[in-house]
Design a protein around this motif. Sequence first.
Motif, mmCIF file in Angstrom:
data_model
loop_
_atom_site.group_PDB
_atom_site.id
_atom_site.type_symbol
_atom_site.label_atom_id
_atom_site.label_comp_id
_atom_site.label_asym_id
_atom_site.label_seq_id
_atom_site.Cartn_x
_atom_site.Cartn_y
_atom_site.Cartn_z
ATOM 1 N N ILE A 24 1.074 -0.901 -0.260
ATOM 2 C CA ILE A 24 0.230 -0.391 0.196
ATOM 3 C C ILE A 24 0.833 0.965 -0.252
ATOM 4 O O ILE A 24 0.782 2.117 -0.572
ATOM 5 C CB ILE A 24 -0.836 0.414 1.392
ATOM 6 C CG1 ILE A 24 -2.194 -1.503 1.011
ATOM 7 C CG2 ILE A 24 -1.997 1.111 1.386
ATOM 8 C CD1 ILE A 24 -2.777 -1.776 2.283
ATOM 9 N N GLY A 25 2.138 1.146 0.782
ATOM 10 C CA GLY A 25 3.337 2.485 0.902
ATOM 11 C C GLY A 25 3.676 2.511 -0.438
ATOM 12 O O GLY A 25 3.446 3.484 -0.775
ATOM 13 N N ARG A 30 3.800 6.132 -5.399
ATOM 14 C CA ARG A 30 3.853 5.803 -7.059
ATOM 15 C C ARG A 30 2.777 7.096 -7.361
ATOM 16 O O ARG A 30 2.512 7.903 -8.298
ATOM 17 C CB ARG A 30 3.010 4.658 -7.711
ATOM 18 C CG ARG A 30 3.922 3.724 -7.148
ATOM 19 C CD ARG A 30 5.222 4.466 -7.640
ATOM 20 N NE ARG A 30 6.368 2.855 -8.898
ATOM 21 C CZ ARG A 30 7.061 3.275 -9.182
ATOM 22 N NH1 ARG A 30 7.979 4.752 -9.340
ATOM 23 N NH2 ARG A 30 8.305 2.690 -9.687
ATOM 24 N N HIS A 31 1.386 7.178 -6.189
ATOM 25 C CA HIS A 31 1.188 8.647 -6.187
ATOM 26 C C HIS A 31 1.292 9.563 -6.271
ATOM 27 O O HIS A 31 0.689 10.682 -5.748
ATOM 28 C CB HIS A 31 -0.517 8.066 -6.427
ATOM 29 C CG HIS A 31 -1.380 7.051 -7.153
ATOM 30 N ND1 HIS A 31 -1.209 5.832 -7.488
ATOM 31 C CD2 HIS A 31 -2.561 7.124 -8.133
ATOM 32 C CE1 HIS A 31 -1.426 5.314 -7.738
ATOM 33 N NE2 HIS A 31 -2.060 5.639 -8.965
ATOM 34 N N LYS A 32 2.364 10.458 -5.931
ATOM 35 C CA LYS A 32 3.102 11.237 -5.124
ATOM 36 C C LYS A 32 2.624 11.746 -3.618
ATOM 37 O O LYS A 32 2.632 12.552 -3.186
ATOM 38 C CB LYS A 32 3.084 12.565 -6.282
ATOM 39 C CG LYS A 32 4.216 12.061 -7.499
ATOM 40 C CD LYS A 32 4.666 12.419 -7.605
ATOM 41 C CE LYS A 32 5.502 11.771 -8.976
ATOM 42 N NZ LYS A 32 5.981 10.971 -9.757
ATOM 43 N N GLN A 33 1.817 11.049 -2.420
ATOM 44 C CA GLN A 33 1.245 10.884 -1.522
ATOM 45 C C GLN A 33 2.244 10.556 -0.550
ATOM 46 O O GLN A 33 2.221 9.610 -0.188
ATOM 47 C CB GLN A 33 -0.161 10.070 -1.579
ATOM 48 C CG GLN A 33 -0.798 10.766 -2.400
ATOM 49 C CD GLN A 33 -1.490 10.405 -2.800
ATOM 50 O OE1 GLN A 33 -2.550 9.680 -1.734
ATOM 51 N NE2 GLN A 33 -3.039 10.222 -3.098
ATOM 52 N N VAL A 34 3.624 11.264 -0.356
ATOM 53 C CA VAL A 34 4.683 10.875 -0.183
ATOM 54 C C VAL A 34 4.132 10.635 1.623
ATOM 55 O O VAL A 34 5.225 10.282 2.354
ATOM 56 C CB VAL A 34 6.130 12.097 -0.174
ATOM 57 C CG1 VAL A 34 7.116 11.583 1.074
ATOM 58 C CG2 VAL A 34 6.146 12.902 -1.072
ATOM 59 N N GLU A 35 3.082 11.546 2.548
ATOM 60 C CA GLU A 35 3.079 11.274 3.518
ATOM 61 C C GLU A 35 2.162 9.812 3.619
ATOM 62 O O GLU A 35 2.608 9.214 5.472
ATOM 63 C CB GLU A 35 2.481 13.043 4.861
ATOM 64 C CG GLU A 35 3.461 13.298 4.555
ATOM 65 C CD GLU A 35 4.932 13.207 5.702
ATOM 66 O OE1 GLU A 35 4.442 13.093 6.897
ATOM 67 O OE2 GLU A 35 5.495 13.700 5.269
ATOM 68 N N VAL A 36 1.745 9.699 3.114
ATOM 69 C CA VAL A 36 0.627 8.604 2.984
ATOM 70 C C VAL A 36 1.682 7.139 3.312
ATOM 71 O O VAL A 36 1.859 5.935 3.752
ATOM 72 C CB VAL A 36 -0.354 8.755 2.395
ATOM 73 C CG1 VAL A 36 -1.289 7.046 2.796
ATOM 74 C CG2 VAL A 36 -1.286 9.835 2.576
ATOM 75 N N HIS A 37 2.288 7.619 2.393
ATOM 76 C CA HIS A 37 3.574 6.376 1.935
ATOM 77 C C HIS A 37 4.182 5.952 3.109
ATOM 78 O O HIS A 37 4.954 4.900 3.338
ATOM 79 C CB HIS A 37 4.226 7.053 0.409
ATOM 80 C CG HIS A 37 6.083 6.137 0.704
ATOM 81 N ND1 HIS A 37 5.996 5.396 0.207
ATOM 82 C CD2 HIS A 37 7.171 6.477 0.681
ATOM 83 C CE1 HIS A 37 6.860 4.532 0.082
ATOM 84 N NE2 HIS A 37 7.595 5.337 0.306
ATOM 85 N N LYS A 39 3.469 6.885 5.565
ATOM 86 C CA LYS A 39 3.326 6.170 6.862
ATOM 87 C C LYS A 39 2.919 5.335 7.225
ATOM 88 O O LYS A 39 3.033 4.076 7.700
ATOM 89 C CB LYS A 39 1.791 7.495 7.768
ATOM 90 C CG LYS A 39 2.169 8.117 8.378
ATOM 91 C CD LYS A 39 0.480 8.464 8.356
ATOM 92 C CE LYS A 39 0.833 10.674 8.888
ATOM 93 N NZ LYS A 39 -0.710 11.221 8.819
ATOM 94 N N PHE A 40 2.756 4.136 5.884
ATOM 95 C CA PHE A 40 2.307 3.047 5.386
ATOM 96 C C PHE A 40 3.494 1.573 6.057
ATOM 97 O O PHE A 40 4.049 1.147 6.120
ATOM 98 C CB PHE A 40 1.708 3.123 4.250
ATOM 99 C CG PHE A 40 0.140 3.005 4.105
ATOM 100 C CD1 PHE A 40 -0.592 1.772 4.424
ATOM 101 C CD2 PHE A 40 -0.244 3.323 3.986
ATOM 102 C CE1 PHE A 40 -1.851 1.444 4.211
ATOM 103 C CE2 PHE A 40 -1.987 3.734 3.833
ATOM 104 C CZ PHE A 40 -1.929 3.192 4.497
ATOM 105 N N MET A 41 4.637 2.537 4.521
ATOM 106 C CA MET A 41 6.109 1.746 4.994
ATOM 107 C C MET A 41 6.511 1.944 6.526
ATOM 108 O O MET A 41 7.056 0.909 7.355
ATOM 109 C CB MET A 41 6.885 3.027 3.825
ATOM 110 C CG MET A 41 6.747 2.432 3.274
ATOM 111 S SD MET A 41 6.559 1.176 2.661
ATOM 112 C CE MET A 41 6.957 1.337 0.597
ATOM 113 N N LEU A 42 6.482 3.321 7.471
ATOM 114 C CA LEU A 42 6.983 2.834 8.655
ATOM 115 C C LEU A 42 5.850 2.073 9.742
ATOM 116 O O LEU A 42 6.227 1.195 10.234
ATOM 117 C CB LEU A 42 6.617 4.256 9.385
ATOM 118 C CG LEU A 42 7.764 5.310 9.364
ATOM 119 C CD1 LEU A 42 7.724 6.246 9.893
ATOM 120 C CD2 LEU A 42 8.815 4.718 9.101
ATOM 121 N N SER A 43 5.032 1.674 9.189
ATOM 122 C CA SER A 43 3.747 0.654 9.770
ATOM 123 C C SER A 43 4.071 -0.586 9.673
ATOM 124 O O SER A 43 4.568 -1.651 9.841
ATOM 125 C CB SER A 43 2.428 0.714 10.126
ATOM 126 O OG SER A 43 1.951 2.285 9.852
#
Length: 155
Positions: A24-25, A30-37, A39-43
């Motif tokens: 998901i991250g 890929r959709h340039k949503q860095v902050e959401v990326h 959060k998902f990657m850290l999770s």
Amino acid sequence: MGLAGLWGLFNEIVMIASATLVAIGWYFIRHKQVEVHRKFMLSGATLGAVFFVSYLLSTFLVGDTFYGGPAKYNASYQIFLLIHILLATAAAVMGVITLRYALSERFNKHRKIAPWTATFWFIAAITGLAVFLLLFVIFPPGPTTKSLIQIIIGH
């Protein structure tokens, strides 16, 4: 399913959840949503660490379960298990490196290694699930080695 199988099931759930969060991250970057990326990657990385600690604890406290399927598949299973272990180890090491690059804002290096890291983690998660299914679902489990506790108390 005994304690080894239940703990293995927990580990698989955590590993698959980690890989899902990473996927998901990846989608969000890929959709340039860095902050959401982020959060998902850290999770996903956190769950990866939970998996690693839980796996080590299960190995030391419960032991390792051997393949209990037909002997004619044992060599194939052992090769498959070795490939899984190598991929999971590589993914874990690469994960630490990838995370360090991101947290230190070395994004050029992060961008180069991150897709490889995620791919290795996805394959490790899938092959880990296959190992679990072969050990505890498809075939009856083989013997479980002694745990560290059993060794210490002499049983």
